[in-house]
Design a protein around this motif. Structure first.
Motif, mmCIF file in Angstrom:
data_model
loop_
_atom_site.group_PDB
_atom_site.id
_atom_site.type_symbol
_atom_site.label_atom_id
_atom_site.label_comp_id
_atom_site.label_asym_id
_atom_site.label_seq_id
_atom_site.Cartn_x
_atom_site.Cartn_y
_atom_site.Cartn_z
ATOM 1 N N LEU A 233 2.506 4.461 -4.233
ATOM 2 C CA LEU A 233 2.447 5.872 -4.609
ATOM 3 C C LEU A 233 3.078 6.207 -5.974
ATOM 4 O O LEU A 233 2.414 6.762 -6.838
ATOM 5 C CB LEU A 233 3.097 6.693 -3.505
ATOM 6 C CG LEU A 233 2.579 8.114 -3.380
ATOM 7 C CD1 LEU A 233 1.089 8.138 -3.109
ATOM 8 C CD2 LEU A 233 3.340 8.831 -2.282
ATOM 9 N N TYR B 213 -1.398 12.698 -5.555
ATOM 10 C CA TYR B 213 -0.254 12.606 -4.666
ATOM 11 C C TYR B 213 -0.603 13.138 -3.290
ATOM 12 O O TYR B 213 -0.367 12.521 -2.261
ATOM 13 C CB TYR B 213 0.898 13.437 -5.248
ATOM 14 C CG TYR B 213 2.149 12.648 -5.422
ATOM 15 C CD1 TYR B 213 2.339 11.907 -6.575
ATOM 16 C CD2 TYR B 213 3.137 12.635 -4.449
ATOM 17 C CE1 TYR B 213 3.486 11.168 -6.753
ATOM 18 C CE2 TYR B 213 4.285 11.891 -4.619
ATOM 19 C CZ TYR B 213 4.461 11.167 -5.772
ATOM 20 O OH TYR B 213 5.589 10.437 -5.948
ATOM 21 N N ARG C 51 0.823 -1.212 0.000
ATOM 22 C CA ARG C 51 0.000 0.000 0.000
ATOM 23 C C ARG C 51 0.851 1.254 0.000
ATOM 24 O O ARG C 51 0.552 2.223 -0.689
ATOM 25 C CB ARG C 51 -0.897 0.011 1.237
ATOM 26 C CG ARG C 51 -2.276 -0.493 0.922
ATOM 27 C CD ARG C 51 -3.087 -0.514 2.141
ATOM 28 N NE ARG C 51 -3.842 0.721 2.271
ATOM 29 C CZ ARG C 51 -4.848 0.825 3.115
ATOM 30 N NH1 ARG C 51 -5.163 -0.177 3.904
ATOM 31 N NH2 ARG C 51 -5.521 1.944 3.191
ATOM 32 N N LEU D 244 -3.056 10.897 -1.519
ATOM 33 C CA LEU D 244 -2.538 9.604 -1.064
ATOM 34 C C LEU D 244 -1.483 9.753 0.016
ATOM 35 O O LEU D 244 -1.359 8.912 0.886
ATOM 36 C CB LEU D 244 -1.944 8.832 -2.250
ATOM 37 C CG LEU D 244 -2.949 8.334 -3.263
ATOM 38 C CD1 LEU D 244 -2.236 7.644 -4.404
ATOM 39 C CD2 LEU D 244 -3.947 7.379 -2.610
ATOM 40 N N ASP D 245 -0.726 10.809 -0.063
ATOM 41 C CA ASP D 245 0.362 10.990 0.891
ATOM 42 C C ASP D 245 0.129 12.273 1.668
ATOM 43 O O ASP D 245 0.341 13.366 1.148
ATOM 44 C CB ASP D 245 1.690 11.062 0.133
ATOM 45 C CG ASP D 245 2.867 11.032 1.089
ATOM 46 O OD1 ASP D 245 2.640 11.281 2.302
ATOM 47 O OD2 ASP D 245 3.988 10.780 0.625
#
Lengths: 323, 561
Positions: free
Chosen positions: A246, A313, A242, A316-317
């Motif tokens: 990225l 991005y 997971r 997700l982060d």
């Protein structure tokens, strides 16, 4: 975030105008004029002149540019010289064929890539890992037209499992989208070209995934999970994969953007009526409206998917923010 | 370090040796070429100017590319600074048809389209001095008043035998003057599935997919729809705007024409019942009775008049030269249309009447901008109805049952492929039944060799082409303004090499001054001697006799006036 998004959107619009301008002048510096391809050289000079007028190429370059850019503002790419129809219609038709092919290839490449890459990192140093890398690199480096021809030779000519080319059996299919794409005949035609394209694209997600997995696997929390006695597969997919995903997501978003140009060689080998092939012929025929329209749409798509990738991005982060 | 140095030294030595060799080589040829003229260089004529041969890129036409290299080398051996310069086709056309007319020589070809079976194109359009200006088809800039007179006369001569005499005479003059050097014609190698279909017709310049095969072909099995493979695209279904060759080859099966050229290329009354040349400038055409359009409406003389006038009014580029001779069109009775011409025009029946499609007036009169009309549901009165045209994929047509001439297949599909390789596979698998283009040489060979019986079901057909590929020369420039130089040039072309090596024997030989090739049986003059032998020594003699000299360095010099 919204501010940033709007700002980027604005820059994008400017870029599109710039790119369109470049494309416009680029095509017109190409040697030869469109009449050379569409009509036989034996036509009298007056007829050639008429044709230029019909195409709107008789005015000065600047006048042509003004017409082009004002039309563009209304999202009108003009009529294709060759097909005598609005360029955007042709692009839409061909884009559908290309996108279906490329997205199928992408689903294949990214499923294989993500799972294969993660698994390869996990089994680092094993023989299976090196086989995996070698195979993916072979398909990446082998010319796609050759792989395509071999596939046709084997699966179509020898085994007769799949049709050798085209998007459907000759004479079938009709006008509507469902008649054209939502049927078994189409699916049978899709498998081979999608497989060839998929195998070609597979190396990117697979190697990115593998590398980023290796990085993640050296993190403390993986060790922690191991120490807790969590199941191997659980650590692999829940914890490591997971987080390693990225960069693959970014690559994927960019892939969609770039994919609408299609894979010309695959489209040629399989006689797939996609946009890539159409662009090539449009350029050689000097069909300015069609070629310009295609390139503008491709560049807009690449820019837009870049933006989406950046946005993703941040989502997700959580460490990345645009404020 | 040491190693690298040694390498460098070796390289230097090798380069030096190489240079020495090249220098010696030059000396050698110079020595040979020095034919021992006693006249000092400065008293000789001007040097023959440097010559550039424009040609096609190897991927576009390998034979032209190779041949132009060969000829340039032959000229070099004769002491002329000649080189071959390959370029993109569009650029080449720009140079040849541009206003500057700035070129020495070139290689290009005329394709053998059916309307070129009429000699007017090859005699008048490409050789008459009227067309020698910028943009004209006489890109050799050939001007000969005696020839012009005959070229004009054949155009006006409505009697076919008398016209033939004139065309023969024109060929005699061209063979003498050598305004261009024909190198070769390609054979039209095509193929079809003989297990599934029979009775195909092969027409010079057209091949298998001509306007007769769909009428004549018969299915041998329950496969009653013919699939024809193409490797080029079709543009659109509007007869007023379609400019692709294959667009037209299909449109003429949807739309009928007054006259069709028979497989032996004679005009045959078709949608017309008959025609009558009343006098040199008046032609009456009687329309066939009982024809209908695909939508059931009858075909009338009004439709015919309307169609011709529409083509004239809309200035359709493609047909311009066929239509300009028409002055007026009148309907003289229920069945008869009278064409009044501005001046006698011999190709009127073979070209004009055989080219213009009959459009349904009830549809086209309501269309505001006919040239821009997409015509997706084309309605004509031809033997086939349009079912569907899928851009870049296929054209599907079905038989029109009310047509006056029986058709044996239920319809045909014109399928577009991206590459000839794809077509070959489809032929092998039986997915397509016929090609509409000339096979690439390697595929011809593959089918001929029939490795393992893979192509047992395919019949290879060979047809002669009436088109040809040639070396053009700019006659406005030295040395090509000198007839003897052109004749000598004709001896520098290796016609057998072109045919036997580059074309694997699939084609016909050329010759200096050849214009109407043998395949065009009726109009070709077989009694004219043409310069068709490759003989560089003879070329040198001809040049010497014409006063060309070679100086002390072996360079060719122009004759002193």
């Amino acid at each position: 975030m919204l501010n940033y998004f709007l700002k980027r959107l604005f820059v994008m619009l400017l870029m599109i105008v710039l790119v369109s301008t470049m494309i416009f002048f680029l095509f017109r510096t190409m040697p030869g004029d469109p009449t050379a391809y569409v009509v036989d050289p034996s036509i009298p000079p007056e007829a050639r002149q008429q044709l230029l007028e019909r195409y709107g190429l008789d005015g000065s370059l600047w006048d042509q540019y003004k017409v082009f850019i004002t039309d563009l503002a209304r999202l009108d790419f003009g009529d294709s010289f060759f097909y005598n129809r609005p360029a955007i219609e042709i692009i839409q038709e061909k884009l559908a064929a290309t996108l279906i092919l490329m997205l199928s290839a992408m689903v294949f490449a990214y499923t294989m890539g993500v799972f294969g890459g993660a698994w390869m990192a996990w089994r680092r140093g094993s023989r299976l890992e090196s086989i995996g890398i070698t195979v993916s690199l072979i398909f990446r480096s082998a010319p796609t037209f050759w792989v395509g021809l071999m596939m046709i030779l084997f699966f179509s000519v020898q085994l007769a499992w799949f049709p050798a080319q085209g998007m459907r059996t000759a004479g079938t299919g009709g006008g509507t989208f469902a008649e054209m794409f939502l049927n078994l005949d189409f699916l049978r035609h899709l498998i081979l070209p999608a497989l060839v394209a998929g195998l070609y694209f597979m190396a990117t997600p697979m190697l990115i995934m593998r590398n980023s997995m290796l990085e993640v696997m050296s993190e403390d929390y993986i060790e922690m999970a191991r120490a807790k006695g969590t199941k191997e597969r659980h650590i692999l997919y829940r914890h490591a994969a997971r987080n390693a995903l990225l960069p693959v997501v970014t690559a994927g978003a960019l892939f969609i953007g770039a994919s609408i140009g299609g894979q010309v060689l695959i489209e040629v080998v399989f006689s797939w009526p996609g946009l890539g092939r159409e662009i090539v012929t449009a350029v050689t025929r000097h069909d300015y409206p069609l070629a310009q329209g295609s390139f503008i749409i491709i560049s807009a798509m690449v820019m837009f998917m870049n933006l989406i990738a950046d946005m993703l991005y941040a989502l997700l982060d959580p460490r990345i923010s645009y404020n | 370090m040491k190693r690298i140095n040694r390498k460098k030294v070796w390289l230097a030595v090798m380069i030096a040796v190489l240079m020495l060799f090249t220098a010696c080589g030059d000396d050698d040829t110079n020595g040979q070429d020095d034919t021992g003229s006693d006249i000092p260089d400065e008293e000789m004529g001007e040097l023959v100017p440097d010559l550039t041969f424009l040609s096609s890129l190897p991927e576009a036409n390998m034979v032209n590319y190779e041949m132009s290299q060969e000829v340039a080398e032959e000229l070099q051996a004769l002491g002329v600074n000649a080189e071959s310069q390959p370029m993109d086709f569009a650029v080449l056309l720009d140079v040849l048809y541009g206003d500057d007319m700035d070129y020495d020589a070139y290689t290009i070809g005329w394709s053998g389209r059916i309307e070129r079976l009429d000699p007017d194109m090859f005699i008048h359009s490409i050789n008459h001095s009227d067309n020698a200006g910028p943009g004209g088809n006489n890109t050799n800039r050939y001007r000969n008043p005696e020839f012009d007179e005959i070229a004009d006369a054949q155009r006006r001569e409505m009697d076919i035998e008398a016209r033939r005499e004139l065309v023969f005479e024109a060929q005699r003059i061209l063979a003498e003057d050598v305004p261009k050097i024909t190198m070769y014609s390609r054979a039209n190698m095509q193929t079809y599935n003989k297990d599934l279909f029979e009775d195909v017709i092969n027409i010079p310049g057209e091949g298998l997919f001509n306007e007769w095969t769909p009428f004549s072909i018969k299915p041998l099995t329950d496969e009653t729809v013919l699939t024809v493979a193409s490797n080029v695209n079709i543009d659109d279904m509007n007869p007023l705007s379609s400019i692709s060759v294959y667009g037209w080859r299909n449109l003429r099966l949807i739309y009928d024409k007054l006259v069709r050229l028979s497989p032996s290329i004679e005009p045959e009354a078709w949608a017309a019942e008959s025609w009558d040349v009343v006098d040199d400038t008046t032609i009456d055409v009687v329309l066939r009775q009982g024809m209908t359009f695909h939508d059931g409406e009858p075909v009338t003389v009004e439709d015919v008049k309307f169609s011709y006038e529409l083509f004239i009014d809309e200035n359709v580029e493609y047909f311009g030269s066929f239509l300009t001779p028409i002055d007026t069109i009148e309907i003289t009775d229920d069945n008869t249309i009278r064409f009044n011409l501005v001046e006698p025009y011999a190709p009127f029946i073979t070209n004009t009447l055989a080219q213009i499609p009959i459009l349904p007036m009830h549809i086209w009169e309501n269309i505001e901008n006919p040239v821009q009309y997409t015509n997706e549901d084309a309605i004509g009165s031809g033997p086939f109805k349009l079912e569907r045209f899928q851009t870049g994929e296929e054209l599907v047509l079905s038989r029109f049952d009310d047509y006056f001439e029986p058709v044996h297949i239920d319809g045909y599909i014109f399928q577009i492929f991206a590459s000839p390789e794809g077509v070959l596979t489809a032929l092998e698998l039986g997915n397509v039944h016929m090609v509409s283009y000339d096979l690439v040489p390697s595929h011809t060979e593959q089918i001929e060799n029939n490795d393992g019986g893979r192509y047992d079901h395919l019949e290879l057909t060979e047809g002669d082409d009436i088109g040809f590929f040639y070396i053009g020369m700019n006659l406005d420039r030295a040395p090509f303004d000198n007839k003897q130089f052109r004749i000598a040039m004709a001896h520098l072309v290796d016609y057998d090499l072109a045919l036997d090596v580059h074309l694997n024997g699939y084609g016909a030989r050329g010759g200096g001054g050849l214009t109407i090739v043998e395949a065009n049986e009726f109009w070709h003059n077989p009694d004219v001697p043409i310069y068709d032998t490759y003989d560089p020594e003879r070329a040198r003699e001809i040049l010497a006799e014409a006063g060309f000299t070679w100086d002390s360095q072996g360079r060719m010099r122009m004759p002193v006036e």
